[in-house]
Design an enzyme around this catalytic site. Structure first.
Site, short mmCIF file in Angstrom:
data_model
loop_
_atom_site.label_atom_id
_atom_site.label_comp_id
_atom_site.label_asym_id
_atom_site.label_seq_id
_atom_site.Cartn_x
_atom_site.Cartn_y
_atom_site.Cartn_z
N ARG A 1 -13.42 -9.18 0.68
CA ARG A 1 -12.00 -8.85 0.46
C ARG A 1 -11.15 -10.11 0.65
NH1 ARG A 1 -10.15 -3.64 1.05
NH2 ARG A 1 -8.20 -4.60 0.33
N HIS B 1 -7.24 0.89 -6.61
CA HIS B 1 -7.46 -0.06 -5.52
C HIS B 1 -8.13 -1.32 -6.10
CE1 HIS B 1 -7.78 -1.51 -1.56
NE2 HIS B 1 -8.68 -0.70 -1.05
N ARG C 1 0.88 -1.17 0.00
CA ARG C 1 0.00 0.00 0.00
C ARG C 1 0.92 1.21 0.00
NH1 ARG C 1 -5.49 1.12 3.34
NH2 ARG C 1 -6.14 -0.27 1.67
N CYS D 1 -16.50 1.08 0.01
CA CYS D 1 -15.33 0.24 0.34
C CYS D 1 -15.00 0.28 1.82
CB CYS D 1 -14.13 0.68 -0.48
SG CYS D 1 -13.58 2.37 -0.14
N GLN E 1 -9.96 -4.16 -3.97
CA GLN E 1 -11.27 -3.72 -3.44
C GLN E 1 -12.37 -3.93 -4.48
OE1 GLN E 1 -12.06 -2.10 -0.31
NE2 GLN E 1 -14.06 -2.70 -1.06
N ASP F 1 -17.50 6.77 -1.78
CA ASP F 1 -16.31 6.60 -0.94
C ASP F 1 -16.10 7.94 -0.26
OD1 ASP F 1 -13.92 5.71 0.21
OD2 ASP F 1 -12.75 5.86 -1.65
N1 CP Z 1 -11.32 -0.64 2.02
C1 CP Z 1 -10.06 -0.68 2.51
O1 CP Z 1 -9.09 -0.83 1.77
O2 CP Z 1 -9.98 -0.58 3.85
P1 CP Z 1 -8.66 -0.39 4.71
O3 CP Z 1 -8.12 1.00 4.40
O4 CP Z 1 -9.12 -0.51 6.12
O5 CP Z 1 -7.66 -1.43 4.33
N1 NVA Z 2 -10.16 6.42 -1.25
C1 NVA Z 2 -9.79 5.97 0.06
C2 NVA Z 2 -9.97 4.50 0.17
C3 NVA Z 2 -9.65 3.90 1.51
C4 NVA Z 2 -9.79 2.42 1.53
C5 NVA Z 2 -8.36 6.38 0.37
O1 NVA Z 2 -7.51 6.25 -0.52
O2 NVA Z 2 -8.09 6.83 1.48
#
Ligand code: CP
Ligand code: NVA
Length: 310
Positions: A295, A134, A107, A267, A137, A228
């Site tokens: 997930r 992502h 990440r 998500c 997701q 989101d």
């Molecule tokens: N939806 C998602 O990726 O959640 P987290 O940020 O908690 O991993």
């Molecule tokens: N769009 C959000 C998704 C979190 C899972 C972010 O990038 O923070």
């Protein structure tokens, strides 16, 4: 090397096969405990290295559970605790971790860093969210939609809110799975035009609404309404974002404009009272907990696909 970086890089049949495997794996588990392994153990002996530059709850736990159920194990480290946090290059980090691990999930703040890591790694690399996308997701989200509503082809999914990383992966997925994607965003926060142009060139039906007089227009007749947070991790312009997105809240009036059996998807984490009301996220149309649960299953299929590449 089978990397899983972005959905647009895969052909439709490959993504379909991964999603079919996710459905099959979920069905085959029956009522086993979360920590119990599957029978086929496609990741037996495999070590998954996970690096997080940003916070995570779902991705972190579901990937850890996924590799264990597949017969492997994991090491999870925050980037700030590594030499990466003191300036060691992404490429040298990838070369080093390739000596210890069989695959990696990252990440990262920057998508370019993920690409650079994958290019230098001698193991499959999975995108666990970047500023640009992502994909894991969206595989879980599409799996969830299919479980409740059946085939995606010809369905209309309406995205309301920031044209962010999650939105981008829905755009990447649209031509692969044959659903229509209607996107309502403030003009200043519209999705990347390259993503839209690529999806349309691949035959995707993408409609972009930047001037929204009536939020109901975005949801009209949709089979799912998706949103989101208005501020993703790393976004700085909080006040401007909040002001620009006000008319895009998914509330009962918006859901009433969608198809009678429309689903609500998110998500998570949700910012209740901002992009969605309690009434909607806790209401009968919401499948957010199913998305979170899936997930695990979607990522098991992604990991198995990566490792099957040799
Ligand atoms: N939806 C998602 O990726 O959640 P987290 O940020 O908690 O991993
Ligand atoms: N769009 C959000 C998704 C979190 C899972 C972010 O990038 O923070």
């Amino acid at each position: 090397m089978r990397h899983f970086i972005d959905l647009w890089r895969h052909d439709a049949a490959e993504l379909r096969a991964i999603l079919d495997d996710a459905h099959a794996r979920k069905a085959a588990r029956g009522d086993r405990r979360h920590g119990a392994a599957d029978d086929d153990l496609p990741a037996e002996g495999a070590l998954l290295a996970m690096i997080f530059e940003k916070n995570s709850t779902r991705t972190r736990f579901s990937f850890d559970g996924a590799i264990r159920q597949l017969g492997g194990s994991s090491l999870i480290v925050s980037a700030g605790d590594m030499q990466l946090g003191r300036g060691e290059s992404v490429e040298d980090t990838a070369r080093t971790l390739s000596q210890y691990a069989d695959l990696a999930m990252l990440r990262t703040n920057s998508h370019a860093d993920l690409d650079a890591f994958a290019a230098a790694a001698a193991m499959p690399v999975i995108n666990g969210l970047t500023d640009r996308s992502h994909p894991c997701q969206i595989m879980a989200d599409l799996m969830s939609f299919e479980e409740v509503r059946g085939p995606l082809a010809g369905k209309t999914l309406a995205w309301m809110g920031d044209g962010n990383n999650v939105c981008a992966s829905f755009i990447h997925a649209a031509p692969k799975f044959g659903f229509r994607l209607r996107i309502a965003t403030p003009a200043a926060y519209a999705p990347n035009s390259e993503d839209i142009e690529r999806a349309i060139a691949e035959g995707g039906e993408i409609e972009l609404l930047e001037q929204l007089d009536d939020p109901g227009h975005a949801a009209a007749g949709a089979d799912a309404v998706i949103t989101d947070c208005w501020m993703s991790m790393g976004d700085a312009d909080e006040d401007a974002r909040r002001a620009a997105h006000q008319s895009l809240q998914v509330n009962a009036a918006v859901m009433a404009a969608a198809a009678p059996d429309a689903l609500f998807m998110h998500c998570l984490p949700a910012h209740r009272g901002e992009e969605v009301t309690d009434e909607v996220i806790d209401g009968p149309a919401s499948i957010v907990w199913r998305e979170a649960a899936n997930r695990l299953h979607a990522q098991k299929a992604i990991i198995a696909w990566c490792l099957a590449g040799g």
